[in-house]
Design a protein around this motif. Structure first.
Motif: not given
Length: 161
Positions: A6-34
């Motif tokens: 379970l702990s390993a599965a939670l770590w994997r989910e956390r890593e993917l959530l961090e990646l999702l936050a990064f991708k959303l931040e990238e999307e935000h930077l693209l939007l604000t930069a036009g």
């Protein structure tokens, strides 16, 4: 399955959530930069991470259900309930750490997602207002490319009748 799984599965989910936050931040930077040219790629990457998260969430649910039986918790126990049923302090601390990190990450993701949506709505509204302000201004072009006085607002081309 064990608490380790379970702990390993939670770590994997956390890593993917961090990646999702990064991708959303990238999307935000693209939007604000036009830089809207790259927006479809960024959006596709966000969707791919969300799809991977779905699989990770399923794996976590299976591990949690199995562990719930082992720890005599309800079969559909939440992470909070598993923490309450943990047999020792070590597992309570580990699972509490996972819960805190997951809660923080989902809050960050929600904030980024909402910010991107607000930005897109504002950009669409601005584009609509700009189009409305230019409607009916200037000359129009006929089928041969010649200019004609605008008789109707909103038409870019006027057909020869």
């Amino acid at each position: 399955m064990s608490a380790n799984e379970l702990s390993a599965a939670l770590w994997r989910e956390r890593e993917l959530l961090e990646l999702l936050a990064f991708k959303l931040e990238e999307e935000h930077l693209l939007l604000t930069a036009g830089r809207t040219r790259w927006l479809p790629y960024a959006t596709r990457e966000v969707e791919q991470v969300v799809e991977r998260l779905s699989g990770a969430s399923l794996a976590r649910s299976i591990a949690a259900t199995t562990l719930a039986e082992l720890w005599r918790a309800p079969h559909d126990a939440t992470l909070r309930q598993l923490i309450e049923h943990a047999p020792d302090e070590t597992w309570r601390e580990i699972l509490t750490g996972h819960l805190a990190a997951l809660t923080e990450l989902t809050g960050q993701i929600r904030e980024l997602r909402d910010g991107n949506e607000r930005f897109l709505r504002q950009a669409a509204r601005s584009a609509e207002e700009t189009l409305a302000a230019t409607d009916g201004l200037g000359d129009r072009y006929d089928a041969s490319g010649g200019q004609t006085a605008s008789a109707r607002g909103g038409d870019l081309f006027v057909k020869d009748l």
